[in-house]
Design a protein around this motif. Structure first.
Motif, mmCIF file in Angstrom:
data_model
loop_
_atom_site.group_PDB
_atom_site.id
_atom_site.type_symbol
_atom_site.label_atom_id
_atom_site.label_comp_id
_atom_site.label_asym_id
_atom_site.label_seq_id
_atom_site.Cartn_x
_atom_site.Cartn_y
_atom_site.Cartn_z
ATOM 1 N N PRO A 199 11.463 5.718 25.852
ATOM 2 C CA PRO A 199 11.936 6.435 24.665
ATOM 3 C C PRO A 199 11.059 6.225 23.439
ATOM 4 O O PRO A 199 10.995 7.101 22.572
ATOM 5 N N GLU A 200 10.357 5.097 23.336
ATOM 6 C CA GLU A 200 9.488 4.880 22.181
ATOM 7 C C GLU A 200 8.310 5.846 22.171
ATOM 8 O O GLU A 200 7.816 6.219 21.108
ATOM 9 N N VAL A 201 7.842 6.253 23.339
ATOM 10 C CA VAL A 201 6.761 7.239 23.397
ATOM 11 C C VAL A 201 7.274 8.571 22.844
ATOM 12 O O VAL A 201 6.599 9.225 22.038
ATOM 13 N N ALA A 202 8.465 8.953 23.273
ATOM 14 C CA ALA A 202 9.069 10.175 22.732
ATOM 15 C C ALA A 202 9.331 10.028 21.241
ATOM 16 O O ALA A 202 9.169 10.984 20.468
ATOM 17 N N GLY A 203 9.723 8.825 20.809
ATOM 18 C CA GLY A 203 9.947 8.591 19.389
ATOM 19 C C GLY A 203 8.686 8.799 18.571
ATOM 20 O O GLY A 203 8.734 9.369 17.475
ATOM 21 N N LEU A 204 7.549 8.343 19.100
ATOM 22 C CA LEU A 204 6.295 8.532 18.386
ATOM 23 C C LEU A 204 5.935 10.014 18.302
ATOM 24 O O LEU A 204 5.512 10.498 17.245
ATOM 25 N N LEU A 205 6.115 10.743 19.405
ATOM 26 C CA LEU A 205 5.830 12.178 19.367
ATOM 27 C C LEU A 205 6.731 12.874 18.356
ATOM 28 O O LEU A 205 6.271 13.717 17.571
ATOM 29 N N ALA A 206 8.008 12.538 18.346
ATOM 30 C CA ALA A 206 8.930 13.135 17.375
ATOM 31 C C ALA A 206 8.484 12.833 15.951
ATOM 32 O O ALA A 206 8.498 13.713 15.069
ATOM 33 N N ASP A 237 7.222 23.724 8.692
ATOM 34 C CA ASP A 237 7.263 24.384 9.998
ATOM 35 C C ASP A 237 8.613 24.069 10.663
ATOM 36 O O ASP A 237 8.785 23.014 11.268
ATOM 37 N N THR A 238 9.548 24.988 10.561
ATOM 38 C CA THR A 238 10.898 24.732 11.062
ATOM 39 C C THR A 238 10.939 24.606 12.585
ATOM 40 O O THR A 238 11.752 23.845 13.122
ATOM 41 N N ALA A 239 10.089 25.342 13.283
ATOM 42 C CA ALA A 239 10.059 25.236 14.750
ATOM 43 C C ALA A 239 9.615 23.839 15.176
ATOM 44 O O ALA A 239 10.172 23.251 16.112
ATOM 45 N N MET A 240 8.630 23.311 14.477
ATOM 46 C CA MET A 240 8.147 21.969 14.795
ATOM 47 C C MET A 240 9.203 20.921 14.455
ATOM 48 O O MET A 240 9.383 19.942 15.186
ATOM 49 N N ILE A 241 9.913 21.134 13.354
ATOM 50 C CA ILE A 241 10.997 20.214 12.982
ATOM 51 C C ILE A 241 12.092 20.238 14.049
ATOM 52 O O ILE A 241 12.587 19.189 14.479
ATOM 53 N N THR A 242 12.462 21.432 14.480
ATOM 54 C CA THR A 242 13.495 21.563 15.503
ATOM 55 C C THR A 242 13.082 20.838 16.784
ATOM 56 O O THR A 242 13.895 20.125 17.400
ATOM 57 N N GLU A 243 11.840 21.012 17.188
ATOM 58 C CA GLU A 243 11.354 20.334 18.386
ATOM 59 C C GLU A 243 11.375 18.818 18.200
ATOM 60 O O GLU A 243 11.809 18.067 19.086
ATOM 61 N N GLY A 244 10.908 18.353 17.043
ATOM 62 C CA GLY A 244 10.876 16.917 16.781
ATOM 63 C C GLY A 244 12.261 16.299 16.802
ATOM 64 O O GLY A 244 12.469 15.222 17.373
ATOM 65 N N VAL A 245 13.235 16.986 16.199
ATOM 66 C CA VAL A 245 14.604 16.470 16.170
ATOM 67 C C VAL A 245 15.190 16.419 17.577
ATOM 68 O O VAL A 245 15.864 15.450 17.956
ATOM 69 N N GLN A 249 16.513 13.064 19.341
ATOM 70 C CA GLN A 249 17.896 12.899 19.777
ATOM 71 C C GLN A 249 17.963 12.465 21.237
ATOM 72 O O GLN A 249 18.768 11.602 21.610
ATOM 73 N N ALA A 250 17.100 13.036 22.071
ATOM 74 C CA ALA A 250 17.076 12.650 23.477
ATOM 75 C C ALA A 250 16.631 11.197 23.639
ATOM 76 O O ALA A 250 17.157 10.464 24.485
ATOM 77 N N ALA A 253 19.405 8.790 22.513
ATOM 78 C CA ALA A 253 20.509 8.757 23.470
ATOM 79 C C ALA A 253 20.274 7.728 24.569
ATOM 80 O O ALA A 253 21.227 7.320 25.251
ATOM 81 N N ARG A 254 19.018 7.291 24.718
ATOM 82 C CA ARG A 254 18.711 6.273 25.736
ATOM 83 C C ARG A 254 19.161 4.880 25.288
ATOM 84 O O ARG A 254 19.171 3.947 26.083
ATOM 85 N N ASP A 255 19.497 4.736 24.011
ATOM 86 C CA ASP A 255 20.009 3.482 23.445
ATOM 87 C C ASP A 255 19.035 2.318 23.641
ATOM 88 O O ASP A 255 19.432 1.205 23.981
ATOM 89 N N ARG A 256 17.753 2.604 23.413
ATOM 90 C CA ARG A 256 16.716 1.560 23.439
ATOM 91 C C ARG A 256 15.849 1.764 22.203
ATOM 92 O O ARG A 256 14.715 2.193 22.281
ATOM 93 N N LEU A 257 16.437 1.444 21.060
ATOM 94 C CA LEU A 257 15.802 1.741 19.782
ATOM 95 C C LEU A 257 14.508 0.958 19.597
ATOM 96 O O LEU A 257 14.431 -0.227 19.902
ATOM 97 N N GLY A 258 13.488 1.654 19.076
ATOM 98 C CA GLY A 258 12.229 1.040 18.721
ATOM 99 C C GLY A 258 11.788 1.530 17.359
ATOM 100 O O GLY A 258 12.423 2.413 16.758
ATOM 101 N N GLU A 259 10.681 0.991 16.877
ATOM 102 C CA GLU A 259 10.262 1.290 15.504
ATOM 103 C C GLU A 259 9.906 2.762 15.296
ATOM 104 O O GLU A 259 10.202 3.325 14.240
#
Length: 381
Positions: A199-206, A237-245, A249-250, A253-259
């Motif tokens: 999830p931290e990899v996804a967090g960085l992309l977001a 860029d609202t489309a990019m914001i929507t994708e990032g959010v 969120q996904a 939801a994994r409940d493994r919070l990172g920086e």
């Protein structure tokens, strides 16, 4: 020919050469030479199997270099003269190359340069232009990095945290030369998300997407910095914001919070506000509290103090700032902002001037100098 698509093949081709017995440095050099040849020949004569073509040409380049070295040393090189017949193997070594290029033995600047070369497929000239340094300087940096990795097998990489820090360093460089490093970092982060289940990899992309979505509004037509509160949000860029959010969120939801997830949550709250005065600063402070539990970073404490000042008033922010070292970069700018909001314009102007003198970029220095001049014109409270 799409150069970005060509660069995506680089890690897989390097991996093939390494599995055939080439050392990392020689494989990377050979692939770079193959890329240059591809850029020259593919527009007129594109191959059916691009990866196979790159493997064949890079392997021949490696053999030529190895034979030349063998001849120089007076020894016979024992290698196959031709690569195995058939299509290139489908094995993807991208993730291993990410980790090897971000090895903990490498200084951050070297790890960034090597990642852009070996994983990003950029040329030394492109990387040098992006970092505004002579090509010879960047070539030396990359060569030193490869020498440090000499003898390290491909299956002994660094850790994921180092990989993510390197990608974030690339992203923060923004744009320079003919390569958009922020966009390149996002491209590489997308690759990494597809290769991992962290999830931290996804967090960085977001986080990257949410910051990048505001890019068009960060400067005015004259190139001057525009603070977040004053940005034209219709240009986000609202489309990019929507994708990032959605990605964030996904991940949460994994409940493994990172920086990076916590930082992305702060960015998402800023992006969610239609106007600056609608920003949910209370939630932002709560996320900074989470981030402090994860990192205990002085920079996070500084940013949290500013958020507290916005949520609970400038005096509360100044009280929170008391826990931060004045030697921290951008401390003076944060203190200036809080003192201005508290009505101490004289002190705010002094601090803005101090911050301008310590600024590490011309746009930031000019912005803080203008802020100091603006505050000096305000009536005393």
């Amino acid at each position: 020919m799409n150069a970005a698509l060509l660069r995506e093949l680089v890690p897989a081709v390097i991996g093939v050469l390494v599995r055939r017995g080439a050392d990392f440095a020689s494989a990377e050099d050979a692939v770079q030479e193959a890329l240059i040849r591809a850029l020259d020949t593919w527009p007129d004569d594109p191959p059916r199997d691009r990866k196979g073509w790159l493997v064949a040409v890079a392997w021949r380049k490696f053999l030529d270099a190895a034979r030349a070295e063998s001849a120089r040393r007076g020894r016979e090189l024992v290698v196959d003269a031709e690569p195995p017949a058939g299509p290139a193997p489908a094995t993807d070594d991208t993730l291993r190359l990410y980790f090897l290029c971000a090895h903990p033995t490498l200084p951050p600047a070297s790890a960034v340069a090597l990642t852009l070369r070996a994983v990003g497929g950029l040329t030394t000239r492109q990387i040098a232009a992006a970092y505004l340094v002579p090509e010879a300087t960047m070539a030396q940096r990359i060569s030193r990095a490869k020498r440090r990795l000499a003898g390290l097998p491909l299956d002994q990489p660094g850790d994921l945290g180092t990989v993510l820090r390197v990608l974030y360093l690339v992203f923060n460089e923004g744009y320079g030369g003919d390569v958009d490093l922020a966009a390149e970092a996002i491209r590489l982060a997308r690759q990494l998300v597809a290769l991992t289940d962290e999830p931290e990899v996804a967090g960085l992309l977001a986080l990257m997407l949410l910051h990048h979505a505001r890019r068009a509004s960060r400067t005015d037509p004259d190139g001057r910095l525009v603070p977040l509160a004053q940005q034209d949000r219709s240009r986000w860029d609202t489309a990019m914001i929507t994708e990032g959010v959605a990605i964030l969120q996904a991940a949460l939801a994994r409940d493994r919070l990172g920086e990076y997830q916590a930082q992305a949550a702060v960015a998402a709250l800023h992006a969610d506000a239609q106007r600056a005065d609608e920003t949910d600063w209370v939630q932002i402070v709560e996320w900074y509290d989470e981030l402090l539990r994860v990192t205990d970073s002085p920079v996070v404490r500084l940013n949290r103090a500013v958020a507290v000042g916005a949520a609970d008033g400038p005096h509360a922010g100044l009280a929170a700032l008391a826990d931060v070292s004045p030697d921290l970069p951008r401390y003076a700018a944060a203190a200036a902002y809080l003192h201005e909001r508290a009505g101490d314009h004289e002190r705010a102007a002094q601090l803005y001037t101090q911050a301008a003198q310590a600024a590490t970029s011309v746009p930031e220095r000019d912005h803080l100098t203008r802020e100091a001049a603006r505050v000096r014109q305000l009536p005393p409270s």
